[in-house]
Design a protein around this motif. Structure first.
Motif, mmCIF file in Angstrom:
data_model
loop_
_atom_site.group_PDB
_atom_site.id
_atom_site.type_symbol
_atom_site.label_atom_id
_atom_site.label_comp_id
_atom_site.label_asym_id
_atom_site.label_seq_id
_atom_site.Cartn_x
_atom_site.Cartn_y
_atom_site.Cartn_z
ATOM 1 N N LEU A 59 27.639 31.085 50.372
ATOM 2 C CA LEU A 59 28.065 32.432 49.989
ATOM 3 C C LEU A 59 29.430 32.682 50.603
ATOM 4 N N HIS A 60 30.416 32.951 49.769
ATOM 5 C CA HIS A 60 31.776 33.225 50.220
ATOM 6 C C HIS A 60 32.052 34.693 49.932
ATOM 7 N N LEU A 61 32.311 35.451 50.984
ATOM 8 C CA LEU A 61 32.615 36.874 50.806
ATOM 9 C C LEU A 61 34.113 36.998 50.560
ATOM 10 N N LEU A 62 34.468 37.397 49.345
ATOM 11 C CA LEU A 62 35.873 37.491 48.955
ATOM 12 C C LEU A 62 36.491 38.810 49.385
ATOM 13 N N ILE A 63 35.732 39.899 49.225
ATOM 14 C CA ILE A 63 36.214 41.249 49.534
ATOM 15 C C ILE A 63 35.067 42.016 50.166
ATOM 16 N N GLY A 64 35.358 42.819 51.192
ATOM 17 C CA GLY A 64 34.367 43.740 51.736
ATOM 18 C C GLY A 64 33.668 43.273 52.993
ATOM 19 N N GLN A 65 32.472 43.831 53.194
ATOM 20 C CA GLN A 65 31.616 43.466 54.329
ATOM 21 C C GLN A 65 30.170 43.657 53.907
ATOM 22 N N GLY A 74 13.682 38.096 60.950
ATOM 23 C CA GLY A 74 14.236 39.024 61.928
ATOM 24 C C GLY A 74 15.702 38.775 62.242
ATOM 25 N N ARG A 75 16.409 38.073 61.336
ATOM 26 C CA ARG A 75 17.824 37.796 61.571
ATOM 27 C C ARG A 75 18.681 38.486 60.525
ATOM 28 N N THR A 76 19.793 39.054 61.006
ATOM 29 C CA THR A 76 20.785 39.655 60.127
ATOM 30 C C THR A 76 22.141 39.049 60.476
ATOM 31 N N HIS A 77 22.871 38.640 59.454
ATOM 32 C CA HIS A 77 24.193 38.045 59.637
ATOM 33 C C HIS A 77 25.208 38.981 58.980
ATOM 34 N N THR A 78 26.194 39.432 59.742
ATOM 35 C CA THR A 78 27.237 40.289 59.192
ATOM 36 C C THR A 78 28.396 39.406 58.749
ATOM 37 N N LEU A 79 28.776 39.556 57.487
ATOM 38 C CA LEU A 79 29.851 38.757 56.905
ATOM 39 C C LEU A 79 31.010 39.669 56.545
ATOM 40 N N LEU A 84 32.566 32.271 54.964
ATOM 41 C CA LEU A 84 31.788 31.342 54.147
ATOM 42 C C LEU A 84 30.493 31.079 54.907
ATOM 43 N N PHE A 85 29.348 31.267 54.232
ATOM 44 C CA PHE A 85 28.046 31.249 54.896
ATOM 45 C C PHE A 85 27.110 30.289 54.170
ATOM 46 N N ALA A 86 26.475 29.389 54.911
ATOM 47 C CA ALA A 86 25.463 28.498 54.349
ATOM 48 C C ALA A 86 24.171 29.303 54.206
ATOM 49 N N ASP A 97 28.044 46.934 53.233
ATOM 50 C CA ASP A 97 28.536 48.010 54.092
ATOM 51 C C ASP A 97 29.787 48.635 53.502
ATOM 52 N N ALA A 98 30.477 47.880 52.649
ATOM 53 C CA ALA A 98 31.675 48.346 51.951
ATOM 54 C C ALA A 98 31.642 47.720 50.564
ATOM 55 N N GLU A 99 32.421 48.255 49.644
ATOM 56 C CA GLU A 99 32.502 47.626 48.326
ATOM 57 C C GLU A 99 32.818 46.151 48.538
ATOM 58 N N SER A 100 32.059 45.270 47.881
ATOM 59 C CA SER A 100 32.162 43.840 48.173
ATOM 60 C C SER A 100 32.135 42.990 46.916
ATOM 61 N N LEU A 101 32.809 41.854 47.017
ATOM 62 C CA LEU A 101 32.807 40.858 45.952
ATOM 63 C C LEU A 101 32.422 39.529 46.597
ATOM 64 N N LEU A 102 31.346 38.926 46.082
ATOM 65 C CA LEU A 102 30.804 37.699 46.657
ATOM 66 C C LEU A 102 30.875 36.571 45.637
ATOM 67 N N LEU A 103 31.115 35.379 46.122
ATOM 68 C CA LEU A 103 31.066 34.186 45.292
ATOM 69 C C LEU A 103 29.931 33.318 45.830
ATOM 70 N N LEU A 104 28.902 33.140 45.007
ATOM 71 C CA LEU A 104 27.776 32.294 45.358
ATOM 72 C C LEU A 104 27.933 30.970 44.622
ATOM 73 N N SER A 105 28.026 29.881 45.374
ATOM 74 C CA SER A 105 28.098 28.529 44.804
ATOM 75 C C SER A 105 26.800 27.836 45.170
ATOM 76 N N PHE A 106 26.135 27.225 44.175
ATOM 77 C CA PHE A 106 24.848 26.596 44.476
ATOM 78 C C PHE A 106 24.551 25.448 43.523
ATOM 79 N N VAL A 107 23.722 24.572 44.022
ATOM 80 C CA VAL A 107 23.193 23.469 43.229
ATOM 81 C C VAL A 107 21.695 23.734 43.122
ATOM 82 N N PRO A 108 21.214 24.108 41.926
ATOM 83 C CA PRO A 108 19.794 24.422 41.774
ATOM 84 C C PRO A 108 18.908 23.225 42.115
#
Length: 110
Positions: A59-65, A74-79, A84-86, A97-108
């Motif tokens: 997961l790549h956070l392009l814009i926002g939070q 019980g885990r929260t990760h702030t991006l 870039l997050f595995a 938390d703010a207007e955000s744009l995410l890019l999800l890249s995956f291999v099904p």
């Protein structure tokens, strides 16, 4: 592959969500033999509801939070923008938390 303008895509998804009265918008931008990519727009306060991992994913956070919440772990990760997050193999949801744009890249998974 066609060139994709992230600022233009951001505005298109925001406009689509507003026109549809939807809480989020998404667009599948790549459909290769294996690698898949999905762009997701969330407004501030928006939530991508609980779901499982689609396979190996980043997961790549392009814009926002956003907060990536692992259900049951019980885990929260702030991006923040640029992160870039595995994506772990766990049920999860994403909260903006703010207007955000995410890019999800995956291999099904096969």
């Amino acid at each position: 592959m066609t060139l994709i303008s992230i600022p233009n895509l951001h505005e298109e998804l925001r406009t689509e969500a507003a026109a549809a009265g939807a809480p989020l918008a998404r667009r599948h931008i790549t459909a290769g033999a294996r690698l898949q990519q999905l762009v997701i727009w969330l407004p501030a306060g928006g939530v991508l509801p609980e779901h499982g991992n689609p396979g190996e994913a980043r997961l790549h956070l392009l814009i926002g939070q956003v907060r990536f919440v692992e259900i049951g772990e019980g885990r929260t990760h702030t991006l923040a923008a640029g992160d870039l997050f595995a994506v772990p193999d766990a049920l999860h949801r994403v909260e903006a938390d703010a207007e955000s744009l995410l890019l999800l890249s995956f291999v099904p998974e096969a």
